[in-house]
Design a protein around this motif. Structure first.
Motif, PDB file in Angstrom:
ATOM      1  N   THR A 115     -36.812 -24.183 -41.477  1.00 46.80           N
ATOM      2  CA  THR A 115     -36.398 -24.415 -40.097  1.00 46.80           C
ATOM      3  C   THR A 115     -35.670 -23.209 -39.510  1.00 46.80           C
ATOM      4  O   THR A 115     -35.912 -22.814 -38.360  1.00 46.80           O
ATOM      5  CB  THR A 115     -35.486 -25.655 -40.009  1.00 46.80           C
ATOM      6  N   LYS A 116     -34.789 -22.605 -40.299  1.00 41.71           N
ATOM      7  CA  LYS A 116     -33.996 -21.466 -39.818  1.00 41.71           C
ATOM      8  C   LYS A 116     -34.914 -20.303 -39.422  1.00 41.71           C
ATOM      9  O   LYS A 116     -34.742 -19.708 -38.347  1.00 41.71           O
ATOM     10  CB  LYS A 116     -33.019 -21.021 -40.897  1.00 41.71           C
ATOM     11  N   ALA A 117     -35.890 -20.001 -40.270  1.00 41.64           N
ATOM     12  CA  ALA A 117     -36.800 -18.885 -39.979  1.00 41.64           C
ATOM     13  C   ALA A 117     -37.639 -19.180 -38.738  1.00 41.64           C
ATOM     14  O   ALA A 117     -37.892 -18.288 -37.917  1.00 41.64           O
ATOM     15  CB  ALA A 117     -37.704 -18.625 -41.183  1.00 41.64           C
ATOM     16  N   LEU A 118     -38.072 -20.426 -38.596  1.00 41.40           N
ATOM     17  CA  LEU A 118     -38.882 -20.806 -37.441  1.00 41.40           C
ATOM     18  C   LEU A 118     -38.071 -20.670 -36.149  1.00 41.40           C
ATOM     19  O   LEU A 118     -38.568 -20.130 -35.151  1.00 41.40           O
ATOM     20  CB  LEU A 118     -39.385 -22.241 -37.592  1.00 41.40           C
ATOM     21  N   ILE A 119     -36.842 -21.153 -36.173  1.00 48.99           N
ATOM     22  CA  ILE A 119     -35.988 -21.059 -34.988  1.00 48.99           C
ATOM     23  C   ILE A 119     -35.752 -19.599 -34.598  1.00 48.99           C
ATOM     24  O   ILE A 119     -35.813 -19.236 -33.420  1.00 48.99           O
ATOM     25  CB  ILE A 119     -34.648 -21.779 -35.232  1.00 48.99           C
ATOM     26  N   GLU A 120     -35.502 -18.763 -35.591  1.00 45.68           N
ATOM     27  CA  GLU A 120     -35.263 -17.341 -35.313  1.00 45.68           C
ATOM     28  C   GLU A 120     -36.497 -16.650 -34.741  1.00 45.68           C
ATOM     29  O   GLU A 120     -36.395 -15.671 -34.006  1.00 45.68           O
ATOM     30  CB  GLU A 120     -34.813 -16.634 -36.595  1.00 45.68           C
ATOM     31  N   ALA A 121     -37.681 -17.186 -35.062  1.00 51.55           N
ATOM     32  CA  ALA A 121     -38.931 -16.573 -34.596  1.00 51.55           C
ATOM     33  C   ALA A 121     -39.356 -17.054 -33.205  1.00 51.55           C
ATOM     34  O   ALA A 121     -40.266 -16.482 -32.603  1.00 51.55           O
ATOM     35  CB  ALA A 121     -40.051 -16.866 -35.597  1.00 51.55           C
ATOM     36  N   LEU A 122     -38.724 -18.092 -32.683  1.00 49.74           N
ATOM     37  CA  LEU A 122     -39.147 -18.688 -31.415  1.00 49.74           C
ATOM     38  C   LEU A 122     -39.242 -17.674 -30.264  1.00 49.74           C
ATOM     39  O   LEU A 122     -40.177 -17.750 -29.454  1.00 49.74           O
ATOM     40  CB  LEU A 122     -38.213 -19.835 -31.019  1.00 49.74           C
ATOM     41  N   PRO A 123     -38.290 -16.711 -30.137  1.00 52.62           N
ATOM     42  CA  PRO A 123     -38.413 -15.731 -29.041  1.00 52.62           C
ATOM     43  C   PRO A 123     -39.684 -14.878 -29.128  1.00 52.62           C
ATOM     44  O   PRO A 123     -40.118 -14.304 -28.120  1.00 52.62           O
ATOM     45  CB  PRO A 123     -37.160 -14.862 -29.206  1.00 52.62           C
ATOM     46  N   GLU A 124     -40.280 -14.808 -30.326  1.00 53.81           N
ATOM     47  CA  GLU A 124     -41.486 -13.993 -30.507  1.00 53.81           C
ATOM     48  C   GLU A 124     -42.770 -14.768 -30.190  1.00 53.81           C
ATOM     49  O   GLU A 124     -43.860 -14.198 -30.202  1.00 53.81           O
ATOM     50  CB  GLU A 124     -41.561 -13.497 -31.961  1.00 53.81           C
ATOM     51  N   ILE A 125     -42.636 -16.058 -29.926  1.00 56.58           N
ATOM     52  CA  ILE A 125     -43.804 -16.912 -29.707  1.00 56.58           C
ATOM     53  C   ILE A 125     -44.071 -17.077 -28.217  1.00 56.58           C
ATOM     54  O   ILE A 125     -43.253 -17.628 -27.483  1.00 56.58           O
ATOM     55  CB  ILE A 125     -43.612 -18.295 -30.364  1.00 56.58           C
TER      56      ILE A 125
END
Length: 229
Positions: free
Chosen positions: A57-67
């Motif tokens: 979950t942590k990695a996914l949340i951190e990647a959200l600005p890149e999506i």
């Protein structure tokens, strides 16, 4: 003639997208498949290793600005398709692996916040048909027409199974049924925006209903509201 917002919610594989697309075409409205947006985020997570046997979950949340998610019209098909960071992923997001993981991704609060904000912006000028899990309860609680679609798990699994076979996917009915039931449970029990029927939503059980009958019923509901003074 005034324009309205039509929110179509319900369980997986109830034909929400099919009827929503047809309704949007008939009314000359914009159609938005919010499920495709959550599927695209899930695909991103799968491709980057955030979604495996368990969700990082942590990695996914951190990647959200890149999506970056965009719907682009395909004139030859007469519909819009989902693009993830500039790439057409309409086929990839329908893969069974995405289906098996999308509910846990959609349960992440930060993911829902990002996508709900995008969805609400799409409805600023109304004249929109949007389907998903929380459109009438969270995204557009003020929608003039709310539909909640349901059908038995077995009926929905048969529909999804046939769809996958027609695409050429190798899958068993038992796997599809298990996925349908698992998604029902996760969607209905998650703490953030759980799947539930809005108090003013019209419930349609299409277990024994054809697509044309279902469309006509919803289209008539829409016309009555649109033509009100």
């Amino acid at each position: 003639m005034r324009k309205i917002i039509i929110a179509i919610d319900g369980y997986s594989s109830t034909g929400k997208s099919t009827v929503a697309k047809k309704l949007a075409n008939a009314l000359d409205y914009v159609y938005v498949d919010t499920g495709a947006m959550y599927r695209a985020v899930t695909l991103y997570g799968l491709n980057h290793g955030f979604v495996q046997d368990s969700l990082d979950t942590k990695a996914l949340i951190e990647a959200l600005p890149e999506i970056e998610l965009k719907f682009k019209p395909n004139q030859s098909l007469g519909k819009s398709e989902m693009y993830l960071n500039g790439k057409n992923v309409e086929k990839e997001i329908r893969d069974m692996k995405v289906s098996e993981n999308v509910s846990q991704v959609a349960a992440v609060e930060e993911v829902r916040e990002k996508l709900v904000e995008l969805q609400q912006a799409m409805g600023d000028e109304k004249g929109i048909v949007m389907d998903g899990r929380d459109i009438g309860t969270v995204v557009f609680p003020e929608a003039e027409l709310k539909i909640f679609m349901t059908a038995s798990p077995e009926t929905r699994a048969h529909r999804r199974y046939k769809e996958l076979l027609d695409r050429g996917d190798e899958v068993t009915f038992e796997r599809v049924l298990k996925n349908v039931k698992a998604r029902d449970y996760i969607d209905s029990t998650r703490s953030v925006s759980p799947l539930q029927r809005a108090e003013d939503a019209i419930k349609i059980d299409n277990s024994d209903m054809g697509q044309e009958e279902q469309f006509e019923r919803i289209y008539n509901f829409a016309q009555r509201i649109i033509q009100q003074d």
